[in-house]
Design an enzyme around this catalytic site. Structure first.
Site, mmCIF file in Angstrom:
data_model
loop_
_atom_site.group_PDB
_atom_site.id
_atom_site.type_symbol
_atom_site.label_atom_id
_atom_site.label_comp_id
_atom_site.label_asym_id
_atom_site.label_seq_id
_atom_site.Cartn_x
_atom_site.Cartn_y
_atom_site.Cartn_z
ATOM 1 N N CYS A 1 45.731 -73.311 -14.214
ATOM 2 C CA CYS A 1 45.363 -72.622 -12.976
ATOM 3 C C CYS A 1 44.475 -73.485 -12.082
ATOM 4 O O CYS A 1 44.278 -73.153 -10.917
ATOM 5 C CB CYS A 1 44.636 -71.328 -13.321
ATOM 6 N N CYS B 1 45.011 -57.656 -10.978
ATOM 7 C CA CYS B 1 45.645 -58.892 -11.453
ATOM 8 C C CYS B 1 46.260 -59.654 -10.278
ATOM 9 O O CYS B 1 46.916 -59.055 -9.431
ATOM 10 C CB CYS B 1 46.761 -58.572 -12.436
ATOM 11 N N SER B 2 46.080 -60.974 -10.260
ATOM 12 C CA SER B 2 46.778 -61.779 -9.267
ATOM 13 C C SER B 2 48.241 -61.900 -9.679
ATOM 14 O O SER B 2 48.605 -61.600 -10.813
ATOM 15 C CB SER B 2 46.135 -63.156 -9.130
ATOM 16 N N HIS C 1 48.896 -66.295 -6.635
ATOM 17 C CA HIS C 1 48.320 -67.416 -7.386
ATOM 18 C C HIS C 1 49.415 -68.370 -7.862
ATOM 19 O O HIS C 1 49.787 -68.361 -9.035
ATOM 20 C CB HIS C 1 47.512 -66.849 -8.567
#
Ligand code: ZN
Lengths: 176, 393
Positions: B89, B213-214, B339
């Site tokens: 990430c 949540c992304s 994301h």
């Protein structure tokens, strides 16, 4: 995130003797895809001597023992098991039994977004389990209680289970 | 404290983030086009180095060796440094940090950092498998560990130890989605979420709901960094890379220690603040890694914006909103923008540049900013990467 640089994470390993074998319980219904997954989509490790130097872990697991490695030189107990001690970098390690019974430190459940091959198991519970006298927790699937009724502090026991192709892995079952 | 010669961020741009009808290669092309439009003085020949943040192109796009692949898509022929950076990430910030290090050392003068991720693929179960192998695949992934249940456990412990409410979690999502409504490139640009609506969304991993949540997002972004002395060739508002820090202390979940005290982030932010010569109270705004609502709350605490346990109250009191102490995630965050793993850290830096240039919509413009922090976590919050930027004014 862990306290490695703040306080020594490694404690002297004082291991409880292996617990007596757990009582036979009803096997979980096996809900696996009919066809095996391609190697690079399969989470489970290859367990035999041809593929790993940790084959003893899986042999021990088949006998109902959850084990890991302990360094003969400095006593470092590591998880997951190792072939080289992360502390002193020697390769002289023993297999030792871990306590099979612990308590849930944290848990959640997968209600959507499961990986390939696990979709049919939804909803399933996973959690971090405190086990006594070791410098780590254990993470794993928790069975035996629906997620709505699980709670932090709940007692769980480690157990092996068999994959459709004969490999073995471990999980936790709620006790009582 | 200085790591070498000075380095400036002189511009950047992102593609539209979302579920895109576009391939990895096409997203890379879009990012290149957007970058050269955003920085008109930049020529292809100027760019001596390229750093490509990409987390899982092998899994999501079946493509390796993506650094030269991206260079060709973007019309670049790097002659000093070309490499991919992979840090799950945080792959995007990793590209920026590497570009910074290359320029600071004298190896490069003008470097582009691009982040590209294609995550929406025909089999989302296969995509979830790919997210599972960010964890220790054999020992954690095999139990079904992916990001949602891990961060759900963080939320559970934070609620247990500090009494943090579901409403505080929703307040993070509400704030970041509101900011995203001013960002046309955000995945959820045209969607509004208030706390009541967020509380009715389905549970993904208790206590986290969909709005906590992304998303799995396709997108790309690119920035250009240059040696200080070249900065004014490209912009009137160069942004100085003032400090940086990074820390990794475990990988397997068994070795995570406390779930609510992110020691690695305290170290990474501490190092970044020391190298910049400032502290948390000096910050005007921050781009933080809100992969989940609980993440942003724990980050307030570990970065030092508030004491341990007070993160929920911090957002509820509006202290991370416009008019508060440190405005967090004006871009819309990962929650509002989506994301795309490799692109996120780059898009955060684009927001930093645009904020300092004063050209973002008024709904999210921080008044007269001088100091900004960017944070990314990766994996199970086991690695933390932090950069601090100083604006010219
Ligand atoms: Zn040793």
């Amino acid at each position: 995130m862990a306290g490695s640089s703040e306080a020594p994470r490694r404690r002297a390993a004082v291991l409880a003797p292996p617990e007596p074998a757990p009582p036979k319980s009803e096997p979980e219904p096996v809900k696996k895809p009919a066809a095996p997954l391609p190697f690079l989509l399969d989470f489970f490790p290859l367990e035999d001597e041809k593929n790993t130097r940790l084959a003893a872990f899986f042999r021990n697991l088949k006998e109902g023992r959850l084990t890991t490695t302990k360094c003969r030189s400095d006593g470092t107990l590591a998880w997951p098991p190792r072939v080289v001690c992360p502390q002193c970098h020697q390769a002289d390690l023993d297999w030792v039994d871990l306590p099979m019974v612990g308590r849930i430190y944290a848990f959640s459940a997968v209600l959507m977004g499961a990986p390939l091959g696990m979709e049919s198991e939804v909803p399933f519970v996973v959690g971090l389990v405190d086990i006594p006298d070791v410098p780590f927790r254990l993470f794993g699937r928790i069975v035996g209680t629906p997620w709505e009724q699980c709670h932090v502090g709940q007692k769980v026991r480690a157990e092996p289970y068999e994959l459709p192709d004969g490999r073995v892995f471990y999980r936790f079952r709620t006790v009582g | 404290m200085s790591f070498g010669r000075g380095v400036a961020l002189v511009g950047g741009a992102t593609t539209k983030f979302g579920v895109r009808a576009a391939t990895w290669a096409e997203l890379a092309q879009e990012a290149g086009g957007a970058l050269f439009r955003a920085v008109p003085a930049l020529t292809r020949a100027d760019v001596d180095s390229l750093f490509v943040g990409a987390a899982e192109p092998e899994r999501f796009a079946f493509q390796s060796h993506v650094a030269p692949f991206a260079a060709e898509q973007m019309g670049l022929a790097p002659r000093r440094v070309i490499q991919r950076t992979e840090l799950a990430c945080a792959s995007g910030q990793s590209a920026i940090r590497s570009a910074y290090a290359a320029i600071a050392s004298g190896l490069s003068d003008v470097a582009v950092a691009v982040g590209v991720e294609k995550m929406n693929i025909p089999s989302m179960a296969e995509a979830n498998t790919s997210m599972g192998c960010v964890m220790d695949r054999a020992w954690d992934g095999a139990h079904g560990a992916t990001a949602p249940p891990f961060f759900a456990m963080v939320a559970q412990r934070h609620q247990l130890e500090y009494g943090t409410s579901d409403d505080a979690l929703a307040a993070v999502s509400e704030k970041n989605h509101r900011f995203a409504n001013s960002n046309p490139n955000a995945q959820f640009f045209d969607k509004t979420f208030d706390r009541a609506k967020l509380g009715r969304l389905p549970v993904v991993a208790p206590p986290l709901r969909l709005g906590d949540c992304s998303s799995m997002t396709d997108g790309a972004a690119a920035v250009v960094l240059v040696a200080d002395e070249l900065a004014t060739k490209y912009t009137k508002t160069p942004v100085r890379v003032a400090g940086t820090g990074q820390y990794a202390d475990f990988h397997n979940l068994a070795n995570a220690g406390s779930l609510t005290d992110w020691v690695g982030l305290r170290h990474a932010a501490g190092e970044a603040f020391r190298s910049a010569g400032i502290g948390p109270k000096d910050l005007d705004f921050a781009e933080m890694h809100d992969c989940f609502t609980i993440s942003e709350i724990v980050e307030y605490e570990a970065i030092g914006l508030c004491p341990p346990g007070a993160g929920g109250q911090y957002v509820l009191d509006g202290r991370s909103s416009l008019g508060g102490d440190v405005v967090v995630n004006t871009r819309g965050g990962l929650l509002g923008c989506g994301h795309p793993l490799g692109a996120t850290g780059i898009a955060q830096a684009v927001e930093v540049f645009d904020q300092f240039e004063g050209r973002v919509p008024a709904a999210r413009q921080v008044p007269d900013p001088h100091w900004a922090l960017v944070h990314n976590l990766s994996g199970s919050a086991n690695v933390h990467s932090v950069m601090i930027y100083e604006g010219a004014s």
